[in-house]
Design a protein around this motif. Sequence first.
Motif, PDB file in Angstrom:
ATOM      1  N   VAL A  43      30.999  44.759  30.297  1.00 47.46           N
ATOM      2  CA  VAL A  43      32.374  44.934  30.759  1.00 47.46           C
ATOM      3  C   VAL A  43      32.501  46.373  31.249  1.00 47.46           C
ATOM      4  CG1 VAL A  43      34.803  44.883  30.154  1.00 47.46           C
ATOM      5  CG2 VAL A  43      33.222  43.224  29.124  1.00 47.46           C
ATOM      6  N   TYR A  44      32.993  46.512  32.459  1.00 46.41           N
ATOM      7  CA  TYR A  44      33.131  47.828  33.076  1.00 46.41           C
ATOM      8  C   TYR A  44      34.593  48.261  33.038  1.00 46.41           C
ATOM      9  CZ  TYR A  44      28.338  47.907  34.692  1.00 46.41           C
ATOM     10  OH  TYR A  44      26.961  47.957  34.745  1.00 46.41           O
ATOM     11  N   TYR A  45      34.799  49.466  32.555  1.00 50.80           N
ATOM     12  CA  TYR A  45      36.137  50.030  32.408  1.00 50.80           C
ATOM     13  C   TYR A  45      36.275  51.277  33.270  1.00 50.80           C
ATOM     14  CZ  TYR A  45      36.119  47.297  28.073  1.00 50.80           C
ATOM     15  OH  TYR A  45      36.029  46.300  27.145  1.00 50.80           O
ATOM     16  N   CYS A  46      37.428  51.414  33.907  1.00 53.32           N
ATOM     17  CA  CYS A  46      37.723  52.693  34.530  1.00 53.32           C
ATOM     18  C   CYS A  46      38.698  53.446  33.631  1.00 53.32           C
ATOM     19  CB  CYS A  46      38.276  52.538  35.945  1.00 53.32           C
ATOM     20  SG  CYS A  46      39.933  51.875  36.059  1.00 53.32           S
ATOM     21  N   ALA A  47      38.668  54.749  33.769  1.00 54.07           N
ATOM     22  CA  ALA A  47      39.483  55.607  32.925  1.00 54.07           C
ATOM     23  C   ALA A  47      39.924  56.834  33.706  1.00 54.07           C
ATOM     24  CB  ALA A  47      38.698  56.024  31.679  1.00 54.07           C
ATOM     25  N   ALA A  48      41.064  57.374  33.320  1.00 51.02           N
ATOM     26  CA  ALA A  48      41.633  58.544  33.995  1.00 51.02           C
ATOM     27  C   ALA A  48      41.812  59.675  33.001  1.00 51.02           C
ATOM     28  CB  ALA A  48      42.973  58.185  34.639  1.00 51.02           C
ATOM     29  N   GLN A  58      48.729  53.242  34.865  1.00 50.86           N
ATOM     30  CA  GLN A  58      48.190  51.915  34.615  1.00 50.86           C
ATOM     31  C   GLN A  58      46.988  51.707  35.531  1.00 50.86           C
ATOM     32  OE1 GLN A  58      51.786  52.108  35.331  1.00 50.86           O
ATOM     33  NE2 GLN A  58      51.888  52.588  33.145  1.00 50.86           N
ATOM     34  N   LEU A  59      45.899  51.231  34.954  1.00 50.91           N
ATOM     35  CA  LEU A  59      44.655  51.038  35.697  1.00 50.91           C
ATOM     36  C   LEU A  59      44.249  49.576  35.634  1.00 50.91           C
ATOM     37  CD1 LEU A  59      42.694  54.114  34.263  1.00 50.91           C
ATOM     38  CD2 LEU A  59      43.925  53.988  36.425  1.00 50.91           C
ATOM     39  N   VAL A  60      43.886  49.026  36.775  1.00 48.21           N
ATOM     40  CA  VAL A  60      43.458  47.631  36.841  1.00 48.21           C
ATOM     41  C   VAL A  60      42.140  47.548  37.603  1.00 48.21           C
ATOM     42  CG1 VAL A  60      44.007  45.301  37.595  1.00 48.21           C
ATOM     43  CG2 VAL A  60      45.828  46.802  36.752  1.00 48.21           C
ATOM     44  N   GLU A  61      41.107  47.087  36.916  1.00 45.09           N
ATOM     45  CA  GLU A  61      39.803  46.926  37.536  1.00 45.09           C
ATOM     46  C   GLU A  61      39.674  45.546  38.180  1.00 45.09           C
ATOM     47  OE1 GLU A  61      39.102  49.104  33.530  1.00 45.09           O
ATOM     48  OE2 GLU A  61      40.272  47.428  34.286  1.00 45.09           O
ATOM     49  N   SER A  62      38.852  45.475  39.205  1.00 39.01           N
ATOM     50  CA  SER A  62      38.542  44.201  39.846  1.00 39.01           C
ATOM     51  C   SER A  62      37.176  44.310  40.507  1.00 39.01           C
ATOM     52  CB  SER A  62      39.607  43.831  40.884  1.00 39.01           C
ATOM     53  OG  SER A  62      39.652  44.807  41.914  1.00 39.01           O
ATOM     54  N   GLY A  63      36.663  43.167  40.936  1.00 42.76           N
ATOM     55  CA  GLY A  63      35.395  43.162  41.652  1.00 42.76           C
ATOM     56  C   GLY A  63      34.195  42.729  40.844  1.00 42.76           C
ATOM     57  N   GLY A  64      34.393  42.505  39.567  1.00 44.01           N
ATOM     58  CA  GLY A  64      33.283  42.042  38.742  1.00 44.01           C
ATOM     59  C   GLY A  64      32.901  40.614  39.077  1.00 44.01           C
ATOM     60  N   GLY A  65      31.798  40.177  38.507  1.00 39.18           N
ATOM     61  CA  GLY A  65      31.359  38.807  38.740  1.00 39.18           C
ATOM     62  C   GLY A  65      29.935  38.606  38.324  1.00 39.18           C
ATOM     63  N   ASP A 125      42.420  59.810  29.110  1.00 43.55           N
ATOM     64  CA  ASP A 125      43.716  59.483  28.542  1.00 43.55           C
ATOM     65  C   ASP A 125      44.131  58.030  28.759  1.00 43.55           C
ATOM     66  OD1 ASP A 125      44.171  62.463  30.160  1.00 43.55           O
ATOM     67  OD2 ASP A 125      44.364  62.379  27.972  1.00 43.55           O
ATOM     68  N   TYR A 126      43.709  57.456  29.868  1.00 45.35           N
ATOM     69  CA  TYR A 126      44.154  56.115  30.237  1.00 45.35           C
ATOM     70  C   TYR A 126      42.944  55.243  30.555  1.00 45.35           C
ATOM     71  CZ  TYR A 126      48.429  58.784  30.840  1.00 45.35           C
ATOM     72  OH  TYR A 126      49.503  59.619  30.638  1.00 45.35           O
ATOM     73  N   TRP A 127      43.057  53.979  30.163  1.00 47.81           N
ATOM     74  CA  TRP A 127      41.964  53.039  30.336  1.00 47.81           C
ATOM     75  C   TRP A 127      42.476  51.721  30.913  1.00 47.81           C
ATOM     76  CZ3 TRP A 127      36.823  54.039  28.976  1.00 47.81           C
ATOM     77  CH2 TRP A 127      36.608  55.257  28.325  1.00 47.81           C
ATOM     78  N   GLY A 128      41.632  51.110  31.736  1.00 42.39           N
ATOM     79  CA  GLY A 128      41.934  49.770  32.204  1.00 42.39           C
ATOM     80  C   GLY A 128      41.462  48.733  31.207  1.00 42.39           C
ATOM     81  N   GLN A 129      41.690  47.480  31.527  1.00 41.82           N
ATOM     82  CA  GLN A 129      41.327  46.375  30.636  1.00 41.82           C
ATOM     83  C   GLN A 129      39.882  45.928  30.818  1.00 41.82           C
ATOM     84  OE1 GLN A 129      43.334  45.038  28.145  1.00 41.82           O
ATOM     85  NE2 GLN A 129      44.408  46.931  28.684  1.00 41.82           N
ATOM     86  N   GLY A 130      39.271  46.335  31.892  1.00 40.94           N
ATOM     87  CA  GLY A 130      37.866  46.010  32.099  1.00 40.94           C
ATOM     88  C   GLY A 130      37.648  44.821  33.009  1.00 40.94           C
ATOM     89  N   THR A 131      36.470  44.793  33.631  1.00 42.36           N
ATOM     90  CA  THR A 131      36.052  43.668  34.461  1.00 42.36           C
ATOM     91  C   THR A 131      34.604  43.340  34.105  1.00 42.36           C
ATOM     92  OG1 THR A 131      35.885  42.834  36.737  1.00 42.36           O
ATOM     93  CG2 THR A 131      35.327  45.151  36.400  1.00 42.36           C
ATOM     94  N   GLN A 132      34.317  42.056  33.988  1.00 43.66           N
ATOM     95  CA  GLN A 132      32.999  41.620  33.551  1.00 43.66           C
ATOM     96  C   GLN A 132      32.008  41.631  34.699  1.00 43.66           C
ATOM     97  OE1 GLN A 132      31.845  40.516  30.343  1.00 43.66           O
ATOM     98  NE2 GLN A 132      29.850  40.560  31.377  1.00 43.66           N
ATOM     99  N   VAL A 133      30.849  42.206  34.439  1.00 43.32           N
ATOM    100  CA  VAL A 133      29.732  42.173  35.379  1.00 43.32           C
ATOM    101  C   VAL A 133      28.558  41.502  34.669  1.00 43.32           C
ATOM    102  CG1 VAL A 133      28.036  43.552  36.644  1.00 43.32           C
ATOM    103  CG2 VAL A 133      30.457  44.214  36.645  1.00 43.32           C
ATOM    104  N   THR A 134      28.037  40.458  35.272  1.00 42.83           N
ATOM    105  CA  THR A 134      26.895  39.760  34.706  1.00 42.83           C
ATOM    106  C   THR A 134      25.793  39.700  35.746  1.00 42.83           C
ATOM    107  OG1 THR A 134      28.352  38.396  33.342  1.00 42.83           O
ATOM    108  CG2 THR A 134      26.081  37.650  33.614  1.00 42.83           C
ATOM    109  N   VAL A 135      24.628  40.220  35.387  1.00 40.07           N
ATOM    110  CA  VAL A 135      23.481  40.241  36.287  1.00 40.07           C
ATOM    111  C   VAL A 135      22.424  39.307  35.715  1.00 40.07           C
ATOM    112  CG1 VAL A 135      21.789  41.652  37.486  1.00 40.07           C
ATOM    113  CG2 VAL A 135      24.022  42.620  36.872  1.00 40.07           C
ATOM    114  N   SER A 136      22.099  38.271  36.466  1.00 39.18           N
ATOM    115  CA  SER A 136      21.120  37.304  35.996  1.00 39.18           C
ATOM    116  C   SER A 136      19.729  37.676  36.501  1.00 39.18           C
ATOM    117  CB  SER A 136      21.482  35.903  36.478  1.00 39.18           C
ATOM    118  OG  SER A 136      21.461  35.853  37.895  1.00 39.18           O
TER     119      SER A 136
END
Length: 127
Positions: free
Chosen positions: A93-98, A3-10, A115-126
């Motif tokens: 949306v950034y996804y990590c994968a294994a 199970q993969l969980v991304e964080s840190g987006g914004g 084989d495995y993917w996280g749900q993604g984290t949104q990155v927005t650059v203004s």
Amino acid sequence: QVQLVESGGGLVQAGGSLRLSCAASGRTLSSYAMGWFRQAPGKEREFVSASSWSGGRTYYADSVKGRFTISRDNAKNTVFLQMNSLKPEDTGVYYCAASSSLVVGELARRQSEYDYWGQGTQVTVSS
């Protein structure tokens, strides 16, 4: 299963930095190559960066080379993507994968190798 969980987006202004994290559970990440992919609005998901299981080999898309750095802490079962000098075109949306396969070279860039993917984290650059 991994199970993969991304964080840190914004939301960040152009020229700024973000550090994405991908925390794994279920299996130790030291057995997997890891990749980061992103999907911009209205576009297909694309390769960003990848790391071999040891971190000894890293790969980057041309569009992020020199600005992004992938790293991993296998002891903490976490992979990171340090993103500097961000541009509006990095938005998505950034996804990590294994991958349990030996993904080297061009194989590391193929989504089908993972084989495995996280749900993604949104990155927005203004701008």
